[in-house]
Enzyme design. Structure first.
Site, PDB file in Angstrom:
ATOM      1  N   HIS A 292      -0.608  -3.392 -12.193  1.00  0.00           N
ATOM      2  CA  HIS A 292      -0.292  -4.678 -11.549  1.00  0.00           C
ATOM      3  C   HIS A 292      -0.874  -4.801 -10.136  1.00  0.00           C
ATOM      4  O   HIS A 292      -0.693  -5.826  -9.492  1.00  0.00           O
ATOM      5  CB  HIS A 292       1.214  -4.903 -11.471  1.00  0.00           C
TER       6      HIS A 292
HETATM    7 ZN   LIG Z   1       5.417  -1.970 -18.026  1.00  0.00          ZN
END
Ligand SMILES: [Zn+2]
Length: 388
Positions: free
Chosen positions: A134
């Site tokens: 992320h």
């Molecule tokens: Zn995850």
């Protein structure tokens, strides 16, 4: 000498630690390695310490100002306001002392794995401390500060000129890696994850297919909440086979988040240990089929750190080594040693017990919907074939 596989680890990887209550807990790495040691599945010479990624390497992906901000934050020198603009100091990604060094070590671990594999010193390498998918160019997000996989892919391109297939089986969409290479036709990203309808980060729609020259090189299979093994595996296997055949990669990078399991507290899928046996098996096969074995595996999410992650991640190593000793009972000594610290009953076998959860009422509907999603995701490949 060419080694078959190497396992990146050092105690310092555990310094990536937000706080005591945070769900991202790198003690998972220790639990996994300890399990492998207990069954004599790994030797000292197979364990390689990670190096630190340099600023220059981090900046292959990250904004230099963001790197400066992370350094300052880790020394307690960043104002709250500026921190917030970089996604730092949030509930998901709190500031902690030494956060730059800890994060750069996780990236360096993946780069170490890359150099072993691309430099011909090992066929396969695993860095379970990595997989922080992320992380964005100038922003921390979802427990991730620097994005080791994005940096590694860029590093592979620049240093080795190779085409990378990135396979992300974390329950969350691999957004950071996808967006980093969204316009690049020499990197193919595939993410299978729980639909973003109810789950962070909300992206990973089947229509996110890449942009410009990169159009058709980004693949997403968002599966429904409560998806079970059969449907999940069907989606994974079909997609990976067709995408690998279409892209014909030089090297495979797999992100192995272990949070699609029924017991994971942050997600809503209903997979069992069965998928964690099959995920590395197919990756391994594909790596030998297209890449002369070149396969780098990283970790990722996984928040049932006691009952799920150690088994799931050990199975990656067992697959790399083609070691068959991961059936039946788990070693009693391992269970005894860690049960004292675990707040839950540790599993006693490699596989999950039958009937671990109540039957899912919408099973048929979910299976049908996932099959349609796969067909939709693979449409550009299938359509291209038809028109050839
Ligand atoms: Zn995850």
């Amino acid at each position: 000498m060419m080694q078959d596989s190497i396992f990146i680890f050092s105690e310092e990887q555990l310094n990536y630690k937000f706080n005591q209550e945070h769900p991202f807990n790198q003690i998972r790495l220790k639990l996994t390695l300890d399990l492998l040691k207990e069954i004599n599945a790994i030797s000292t010479k197979e364990i390689v310490a990670p190096r630190l990624a340099t600023d220059e390497e981090l900046e292959l992906i990250h904004d230099p100002n963001y790197v400066i901000a992370v350094k300052k934050a880790g020394k307690g020198e960043l104002s709250e306001e500026i921190a917030e603009s970089y996604g730092l100091g949030t509930e998901d990604t709190p500031i902690f002392s030494g956060m730059h060094e800890a994060s750069a070590l996780l990236v360096g671990g993946t780069l170490t794995a890359v150099d072993y594999v691309m430099g011909g010193k090992a066929k396969h390498a695993v860095n379970l401390g990595g997989g922080l998918h992320h992380g964005f160019r100038g922003k921390a997000s979802g427990f991730c500060i620097y994005n080791d996989s994005s940096v590694a892919i860029k590093y592979i391109q620049e240093k080795y000129g190779a085409r990378v297939l990135y396979i992300d089986t974390d329950a969350h969409h691999g957004d950071g890696v996808q967006w980093a290479f969204y316009e690049d036709p020499n990197v193919c990203t595939f993410s299978i994850h729980e639909t973003g309808r109810y789950l962070f980060p909300g992206t990973g729609n089947v229509n996110e297919r890449g942009q410009g020259k990169g159009y058709g090189y980004s693949f997403n299979v968002p599966v429904d909440a409560f998806t079970e093994d059969d449907s999940w595996l069907d989606a994974y296997t079909t997609s990976v086979r067709e995408i690998a055949d279409f892209f014909k990669p030089d090297v495979i990078l797999t992100q192995n988040g272990a949070d699609a399991h029924y017991l994971d507290p942050l997600t809503h899928l209903s997979a069992t240990m069965r998928i964690y046996r099959e995920i590395p098996k197919l990756a391994h096969e594909i790596a030998h089929q297209y890449c002369d074995g070149k396969w780098i595996a990283v970790g990722g999410g996984g928040y049932d750190i006691w009952r799920v992650v150690p088994r799931a991640w050990s199975l990656i190593w067992m697959e790399m080594k083609k070691n068959p000793n991961s059936n039946g009972e788990l070693p009693k000594e391992w269970i005894k040693r860690w049960q004292e610290e675990a707040p839950v009953s540790l599993p006693t076998e490699w596989d999950d017990p039958k009937g671990m959860y109540r039957p899912i009422p919408r099973k048929e509907e979910i299976t049908e919907k996932n099959a349609q999603t796969v067909a939709n995701a693979l449409y550009p490949i299938r359509n291209r074939k038809r028109s050839q």
